[in-house]
Scaffold this motif. Structure first.
Motif, PDB file in Angstrom:
ATOM      1  N   ASN A 160      75.608  62.643  21.821  1.00 37.33           N
ATOM      2  CA  ASN A 160      74.542  63.919  21.272  1.00 37.33           C
ATOM      3  C   ASN A 160      74.328  64.935  22.256  1.00 37.33           C
ATOM      4  OD1 ASN A 160      73.045  62.032  22.608  1.00 37.33           O
ATOM      5  ND2 ASN A 160      71.270  63.265  22.391  1.00 37.33           N
ATOM      6  N   PRO A 202      76.389  66.235  17.539  1.00 35.86           N
ATOM      7  CA  PRO A 202      75.014  66.616  17.012  1.00 35.86           C
ATOM      8  C   PRO A 202      73.900  67.057  18.103  1.00 35.86           C
ATOM      9  CG  PRO A 202      75.164  64.238  17.173  1.00 35.86           C
ATOM     10  CD  PRO A 202      76.350  64.544  17.676  1.00 35.86           C
ATOM     11  N   HIS A 241      68.601  68.312  13.621  1.00 34.26           N
ATOM     12  CA  HIS A 241      68.315  67.053  13.115  1.00 34.26           C
ATOM     13  C   HIS A 241      66.689  66.793  12.919  1.00 34.26           C
ATOM     14  CE1 HIS A 241      72.346  66.946  13.928  1.00 34.26           C
ATOM     15  NE2 HIS A 241      72.690  66.297  12.940  1.00 34.26           N
ATOM     16  N   GLU A 301      65.117  61.264  18.541  1.00 31.84           N
ATOM     17  CA  GLU A 301      66.389  61.857  18.046  1.00 31.84           C
ATOM     18  C   GLU A 301      67.821  60.994  18.162  1.00 31.84           C
ATOM     19  OE1 GLU A 301      68.725  64.242  21.196  1.00 31.84           O
ATOM     20  OE2 GLU A 301      66.667  64.506  21.948  1.00 31.84           O
ATOM     21  N   MET A 327      69.938  60.385  14.697  1.00 34.62           N
ATOM     22  CA  MET A 327      71.132  61.017  14.727  1.00 34.62           C
ATOM     23  C   MET A 327      72.432  59.764  14.609  1.00 34.62           C
ATOM     24  SD  MET A 327      71.350  64.487  16.782  1.00 34.62           S
ATOM     25  CE  MET A 327      70.441  63.888  18.362  1.00 34.62           C
ATOM     26  N   TYR A 357      74.871  59.404  11.166  1.00 33.25           N
ATOM     27  CA  TYR A 357      76.458  59.385  11.371  1.00 33.25           C
ATOM     28  C   TYR A 357      77.087  57.861  11.253  1.00 33.25           C
ATOM     29  CZ  TYR A 357      75.227  64.246  11.821  1.00 33.25           C
ATOM     30  OH  TYR A 357      74.903  65.594  11.798  1.00 33.25           O
TER      31      TYR A 357
END
Length: 485
Positions: free
Chosen positions: A67, A113, A118, A208, A212, A216
């Motif tokens: 990330n 990401p 997000h 986060e 994330m 995924y």
RNA sequence: GGCGGUGUGGCCGAGUGGCUAGGCAAGGGACUGCAAAUCCCUGCACCCCGGUUCAAUUCCGGGCGCCGCCUCCA
């Protein structure tokens, strides 16, 4: 033998098998983009790059998510200092990070990401936590309740009582327990914010990665990585949030890389002892830096000093020199030269280290065994040097067959590529060739001078080329040149 | 204070109950016009104190040093 990895969660080496056979799902905490990357960031990225390449080389497919934290107090503060927007600061440093990693031969992750992309996933997750009673609101803030979470402290191996004993910060009166942490922070006036059912605000840092990674890779995935300093509180909190929200397990293996130190102290912004990747790349060849960061086990500290990089550069020269010499020896014997391993940055398996039966099978097996033992790079590098010494002897002794040397060079390229150290892959981008005609003309002049025993003139040409970064070696079959570094 | 890690030859850095990786640097030799690269040879390392053992750097106990984390941190 099969792969074993050290799992921070159990504090043991454990046999590793992905949940889905043949497919590894791996998440690694990437940078907070408030400043340009330093050597510590490079170390982490390279450590997990090698782990990823190892998994691939052992025949697994890897979905690798790393990330980018692009919303954070420090980014906001940095933006305010420079009178810029947080977006601008984040964008600039994300680019700097990507550039630095590319230069060091770190392959891009499958997905990279960004937190700001997000927010809705995070809000959804926070909503679930509030619903299930793991989180509570206080003003416009939302906090996670560590007491509601079973097993909080398991990853960092400490209990809530032990944590309170070491408390260094005044507890926030709005928290029910001092260790509770923010999932959502109410926005201060004029600050970057998003709407939510709890009011305008922005996410806490930890949420986060939960949002994330699970988005995924699924609720439960194979590997979660990051720097040693992230174990507590970041990863501990991720575990608490994620398991709280899903009721099932989160990452199965937790891998943590060691620090880059300076005078045996952690390299950190606060200590002002950091060196940026950009500065390093200005002073040393990129592969030498990569070699330095790969040469220690990923969990060990690496003490940085100019001498350490100089040593790494020397070791790298030996590897690169071997590939050059072996290639030239094969070419002059009229034999085929094994091709370079897949180019840096290519989204292809890093190498084919397939074991017995193949040419160079013994080295391949030893190399694979080294990596299977918790990604033992130092041992793997030792195998590489054994291979080099052995193959150099083949070159030295004319009676050796070309096929044998070709097998050795082929194995060398494949194995070095697993560490991102295949000289062919590093040379290729800069072999512009535009220099060649001029250099070769000078070398012809120099050969004439040598034939006439005008060594002063010959040495003058050689040292002039050296000043331009071109190394000349006189071989029995004539001079050879290459770019230094 | 709690938790974790670590201590190997000039430096870096693996590993092992006895056969003692590897790299860099250093010295000697071969090769070379001189170099460079390469090859050959050399240096008798495992923090300290106990214990187990025929034998410990490696196992056990104790101690000391260093590093990291204990809500900035790769």
């Amino acid at each position: 033998m099969s792969l074993a990895l050290y799992n921070t969660l159990t504090r043991r080496k454990e046999p590793f098998e992905p949940i889905e056979p043949g497919h590894v799902r791996m998440y690694v905490c990437g940078p907070t983009v408030y400043d340009e990357p330093h050597l510590g960031h490079a170390r982490a990225a390279i450590a997990f790059d090698v782990i990823r390449r190892t998994l691939e080389a052992l025949g697994m497919r890897v979905t690798y998510v790393r990330n980018v934290t692009d919303v954070d107090d420090k980014i906001i503060a940095r933006a305010a200092e420079g009178g810029r927007s947080p977006w601008e600061v984040a964008e600039e440093n994300t680019r700097a990070y990507d550039d630095a990693m590319r230069a060091l031969g770190v392959r891009p992750p499958t997905l990279a990401p960004r937190a700001t992309g997000h927010i809705s996933d995070m809000l959804r997750l926070i909503g679930v936590l509030v619903e299930r009673g793991f989180a509570y609101t206080a003003g416009g803030d939302v906090y996670f309740s560590v007491e509601r979470s079973g097993g909080y402290g398991r990853l960092s191996n400490r209990t809530l009582e032990e944590m309170r004993a070491g408390e260094r910060v005044e507890p926030d009166a709005r928290k029910r327990h001092p260790m509770d942490f923010a999932l959502w922070k109410a926005a201060k006036p004029g600050e970057l914010s998003w709407p939510s059912e709890w009011g305008e605000g922005r996410p806490g840092w930890h949420i986060e990665c939960s949002a994330m990674s699970m988005k995924y890779l699924g609720e439960t995935f194979d590997i979660h990585g990051g720097g040693l300093d992230l174990i507590f509180p970041h990863h501990e909190n991720e575990v608490a949030q994620s398991t709280g929200a899903t009721g099932s397990g989160f990452a199965r293996f937790w891998l943590h890389n060691g620090f880059v130190t300076v005078n045996r102290e952690k390299m950190a912004k606060s200590l002002k002892n950091f060196v940026t990747v950009r500065e390093m790349l200005g002073a040393w060849p990129a592969p030498a830096l990569r070699y330095l960061l790969v040469s220690a086990h990923y969990r060990s500290p690496i003490d940085f000093s100019p001498e350490a990089v100089e040593d790494a550069a020397g070791a790298w020269r030996r590897l690169a020199g071997f590939a050059r010499n072996a290639g030239a020896a094969l070419a002059s014997a009229g034999a085929a030269v094994p091709g370079a391993a897949p180019a840096l940055g290519a989204l292809l398996p890093g190498a084919r280290i397939g074991t017995s039966g193949t040419e160079g099978g013994e080295w391949r097996e030893r190399f694979a065994a080294a990596l299977e033992d918790d990604v033992g790079c130092p041992e793997a590098i030792a195998v590489l040097f054994d291979l080099v010494a052995s193959a150099n002897r083949m070159i030295e002794r004319a009676e050796s067959r070309a096929s044998e040397l070709a097998a050795a060079l082929g194995a060398f390229r494949d194995l070095a590529a697993v560490l991102g150290l295949d000289p062919g892959a590093w040379d290729a981008p800069r072999r512009g060739g535009s220099l060649a005609p001029a250099v070769e003309l000078l070398l012809r002049v120099r050969e004439e001078a040598r034939a006439a025993r005008d060594f002063a003139r010959a040495d003058e040409i050689r040292s002039a080329l050296a000043d331009s970064g071109i190394v000349v070696e006189d071989r029995p079959g004539g001079p050879r040149w290459y770019l230094a570094g």
